[in-house]
Design an enzyme around this catalytic site. Structure first.
Site, PDB file in Angstrom:
ATOM      1  N   HIS A 129       0.821  -1.218   0.000  1.00 39.86           N
ATOM      2  CA  HIS A 129       0.000   0.000   0.000  1.00 39.86           C
ATOM      3  C   HIS A 129       0.847   1.257   0.000  1.00 39.86           C
ATOM      4  O   HIS A 129       0.516   2.241  -0.649  1.00 39.86           O
ATOM      5  CB  HIS A 129      -0.927   0.005   1.215  1.00 39.86           C
ATOM      6  CG  HIS A 129      -2.165  -0.784   0.971  1.00 39.86           C
ATOM      7  ND1 HIS A 129      -2.831  -1.446   1.965  1.00 39.86           N
ATOM      8  CD2 HIS A 129      -2.841  -1.015  -0.163  1.00 39.86           C
ATOM      9  CE1 HIS A 129      -3.882  -2.048   1.438  1.00 39.86           C
ATOM     10  NE2 HIS A 129      -3.898  -1.806   0.156  1.00 39.86           N
ATOM     11  N   GLU A 141       2.808 -16.588 -19.333  1.00 39.74           N
ATOM     12  CA  GLU A 141       3.476 -16.316 -18.062  1.00 39.74           C
ATOM     13  C   GLU A 141       3.877 -17.596 -17.341  1.00 39.74           C
ATOM     14  O   GLU A 141       4.325 -17.566 -16.211  1.00 39.74           O
ATOM     15  CB  GLU A 141       2.619 -15.408 -17.169  1.00 39.74           C
ATOM     16  CG  GLU A 141       1.188 -15.835 -17.007  1.00 39.74           C
ATOM     17  CD  GLU A 141       0.370 -14.852 -16.180  1.00 39.74           C
ATOM     18  OE1 GLU A 141       0.931 -13.956 -15.529  1.00 39.74           O
ATOM     19  OE2 GLU A 141      -0.865 -14.996 -16.179  1.00 39.74           O
ATOM     20  N   ASP A 143       5.231 -13.131 -13.629  1.00 39.70           N
ATOM     21  CA  ASP A 143       5.138 -14.554 -13.322  1.00 39.70           C
ATOM     22  C   ASP A 143       6.101 -15.378 -14.160  1.00 39.70           C
ATOM     23  O   ASP A 143       6.691 -16.328 -13.658  1.00 39.70           O
ATOM     24  CB  ASP A 143       3.701 -15.047 -13.529  1.00 39.70           C
ATOM     25  CG  ASP A 143       2.844 -14.715 -12.321  1.00 39.70           C
ATOM     26  OD1 ASP A 143       3.307 -14.969 -11.195  1.00 39.70           O
ATOM     27  OD2 ASP A 143       1.739 -14.171 -12.496  1.00 39.70           O
ATOM     28  N   CYS A 197       2.959  -7.158 -20.827  1.00 35.64           N
ATOM     29  CA  CYS A 197       2.268  -6.337 -19.830  1.00 35.64           C
ATOM     30  C   CYS A 197       2.870  -6.501 -18.435  1.00 35.64           C
ATOM     31  O   CYS A 197       2.377  -5.928 -17.478  1.00 35.64           O
ATOM     32  CB  CYS A 197       0.776  -6.640 -19.817  1.00 35.64           C
ATOM     33  SG  CYS A 197       0.427  -8.343 -19.353  1.00 35.64           S
TER      34      CYS A 197
HETATM   35  C1  PEP Z   1       2.515 -10.761 -14.860  1.00 32.49           C
HETATM   36  O1  PEP Z   1       2.547 -11.848 -14.270  1.00 32.49           O
HETATM   37  O2  PEP Z   1       3.493 -10.250 -15.442  1.00 32.49           O
HETATM   38  C2  PEP Z   1       1.277  -9.959 -14.889  1.00 32.49           C
HETATM   39  C3  PEP Z   1       1.156  -8.895 -15.645  1.00 32.49           C
HETATM   40  O3  PEP Z   1       0.281 -10.345 -14.063  1.00 32.49           O
HETATM   41  P1  PEP Z   1       0.260 -10.132 -12.474  1.00 32.49           P
HETATM   42  O4  PEP Z   1       1.403  -9.243 -12.098  1.00 32.49           O
HETATM   43  O5  PEP Z   1      -1.078  -9.537 -12.203  1.00 32.49           O
HETATM   44  O6  PEP Z   1       0.408 -11.546 -12.000  1.00 32.49           O
HETATM   45 MG    MG Z   2       0.730 -12.851 -13.654  1.00 31.57          MG
END
Ligand code: PEP
Ligand code: MG
Length: 590
Positions: free
Chosen positions: A193, A435, A459, A506
């Site tokens: 946070h 991922e 991930d 992403c």
């Molecule tokens: C990732 O794993 O890179 C991703 C974008 O998803 P999260 O961070 O929400 O697991």
């Molecule tokens: Mg992820």
């Protein structure tokens, strides 16, 4: 005193030069008192009063945050209200007072302890960090019972860099941008946070700087670099001068970057990359626009499910997705379907406890296991697709079998909507996140059955390198530039392009400007990131040719270690963009 440098995780960009204020977060000390039976009812009413006072205080904080920072941040405190209103807590604490004839403080402490411990054992990073919510509420309640509540008091507004072991959400919100120049904590990660609040308040911050509080004293001179994740204590004159100059450069550059907002991310020789934003709340849309995003490349929908005892209804999903679709239209929004592990849904969905939640029943596996949850969300996304350009993305796909199972449910939901005469976009694109290493390795097969890929490096790196993404002890091994990761990226991009589909990244790796040229050179069609990172990435892309980026991307494959890749990229970026990458007063000494 000599110059000392510490490294942590830069979670909110910017440079601050100021004086240290060390905040000790002392847990209220509680003694056990055995009561006279006559005092027991009194103690129960003290508890009720403290609960009421705590609730009023939280509501006040929430109102202020909604006014000054934004409603999405105010919602953080919904969790606090839920904890306070939890009948179990109230009833168990009252019962404890009755059964053991003890003071209310002691009862609260005893009842909360197992809850704290349960949170500490959770593997999921987001949820484990929510332990600070339990601590925060617990400390507030105890503080009200004991008549003491510590607050952060800043003596020298405009000069202060706050140091703390950890900051509770309610402490962070007391830190006003005008009063605080920067924030350093020993614990925490990108999703804590305090990190989220620091970013929203645009206060430069570095977290995860181990044991820094033992090395710093109030009023010590400090430099904080929230971009590189560096904290320098007792800087000498030369270092100070360098950072003052860099700070000024960044301010100039920031103003110049802002002007790039509306321009496309196109290399000098006309290679176009789509630069989009990652969001978690619809309230972030103004920032998405302000920073010049060309759509939303990752809308994480988990927040719809958090901090509530029940599941969101189809109408709730629909209202939010429609609002996002309409706001971003005609640009696209990629909605990621539910990405939870068992623990995250504990209140709304009862799932068996797991030894290894990050390898357990989560994300698409959970959705396939609980098609009722999945269908509700898919119906809402499809309905909302009639109001803007939406795309569906499945998280944690491990292979073609799972993808087909998810698509079968999607087709069934589409057929149901058709039967009911409900409008949706029949051409809606469907993509898979890459991922999990098995998905990366079988990307050639997956690419034949989806419209796009989006690489979730957060991930992918953790599973490829066997490094828990939130474990501070092995954080030094969490290397986005590891040759294994780079080889996976290269082969996934080529698998996508061989099948004629587009590919995005992403994960957080895309938000780091150091990786900008590399990712363009690897051939990514889209990069999705924290909105604030967009202008600098556009600047980088607009300054180079595709050939130059591809050449850098080729050269990194000759490096045998992540460190060497990083050095190569730093050199390259420093030569091209000295105003952003020249900070290495202390080159990495490892
Ligand atoms: C990732 O794993 O890179 C991703 C974008 O998803 P999260 O961070 O929400 O697991
Ligand atoms: Mg992820």
């Amino acid at each position: 005193m000599s110059v000392r440098m510490y490294r942590g995780i830069g979670v909110s960009p910017g440079i601050a030069v100021g004086k240290a204020l060390v905040i000790e977060m002392r847990r209220p000390r509680v003694k056990r008192e055995v009561l006279d039976p006559a005092r027991v009812p009194l103690e129960a009413s003290r508890l009720r009063q403290a609960l009421e006072d705590s609730r009023t205080q939280i509501l006040e904080i929430q109102e202020r945050i909604a006014r000054e920072v934004g409603t999405q941040y105010a919602r953080i405190f919904d969790a606090h209200l839920l904890i306070l209103e939890d009948h179990l807590l109230v009833e168990e604490a009252s019962a404890f007072i009755q059964a053991h004839r003890v003071n209310a403080e002691y009862a609260v402490q005893e009842v909360l302890e197992p809850v704290r411990q349960a949170f500490s054992r959770i593997e999921d990073g987001y949820l484990r960090e929510r332990r600070s919510d339990v601590d925060d509420v617990g400390d507030r309640l105890l503080g009200n019972l004991l008549g003491q509540r510590a607050s952060v008091h800043v003596e020298q507004p405009g000069e202060t860099i706050v140091f703390a072991n950890e900051l509770r959400p309610s402490d962070t919100v007391q830190l006003h941008k005008d009063a605080i120049l920067g924030l350093v904590t020993e614990t925490g990660g990108r999703t804590s946070h305090s990190a989220i609040m620091a970013r929203s308040l645009e206060i430069p911050a570095v977290v995860g700087v181990e044991e820094i509080c033992a090395h710093v004293r109030n009023h010590d001179a400090v430099i904080l670099d929230g971009i590189e994740g560096v904290v320098i204590l007792s800087p000498d004159r030369e270092t100070l001068a360098q950072y003052h100059a860099r700070k000024q450069q960044l301010e100039y550059a920031g103003r110049a970057l802002h002007k790039l907002g509306g321009l496309p991310a196109e290399t000098q020789d006309g290679y176009r990359v789509r630069v989009t934003a990652n969001i978690e709340f619809p309230d972030e849309l103004p920032a998405v626009r302000a920073h010049g995003a060309e759509g939303v490349g990752l809308y994480r929908t988990e927040f719809l499910y958090l901090n509530r005892p029940d599941l969101p209804t189809e109408e709730e999903h629909f209202a939010v997705y429609r609002a996002v679709a309409a706001e971003i239209h005609p640009r696209p929004t990629v909605i990621r379907t539910l990405d939870f592990g068992g623990d995250k849904l504990a209140t709304a969905v009862q799932l068996a406890a797991e030894e290894n939640p990050s390898l357990g029943l989560r994300a698409i596996r959970l959705c396939l296991h609980r098609p009722d949850l999945f269908r509700t969300q898919l119906r809402a996304i499809l309905r909302a697709s009639a109001f803007g350009s939406l795309r569906i993305m499945y998280p944690m796909i491990s292979g073609v079998g799972e993808l087909r199972a998810a698509n079968a449910i999607l087709e069934d939901v589409k057929a149901e909507l058709r039967r009911q005469g409900v409008a949706f976009d029949p051409e809606i694109q469907v993509g898979a996140m890459i991922e999990i290493p098995s998905a990366a390795v079988t990307a050639d097969l997956l690419a034949r059955e989806v419209d796009f890929f989006s690489v979730g490096t957060n991930d992918l790196i953790q599973y490829a390198l066997a490094i828990d993404r939130i474990n501070e002890q092995v954080a030094y091994l969490y290397e986005p530039l590891h040759p294994a990761v780079l080889r996976m990226l290269r082969s996934v991009v080529s698998a996508a392009h061989n099948e004629g589909i587009w590919i995005s990244m992403c994960g957080e790796m895309a938000s780091d400007p150091l990786h900008g040229m590399l990712l363009v050179g690897l051939g990514f069609d889209e990069l999705s990131m924290t909105p604030a990172s967009i202008p600098l990435l556009k600047r980088i892309i607009r300054s180079v040719t595709y050939g130059q980026a591809a050449e850098v991307a080729q050269r990194v494959f000759t490096c045998p270690t992540a460190k060497e890749v990083e050095q190569l990229l730093r050199q390259e970026m420093r030569a091209r963009f000295p105003e952003y990458f020249a900070s290495d007063v202390f080159p990495s000494s490892e």
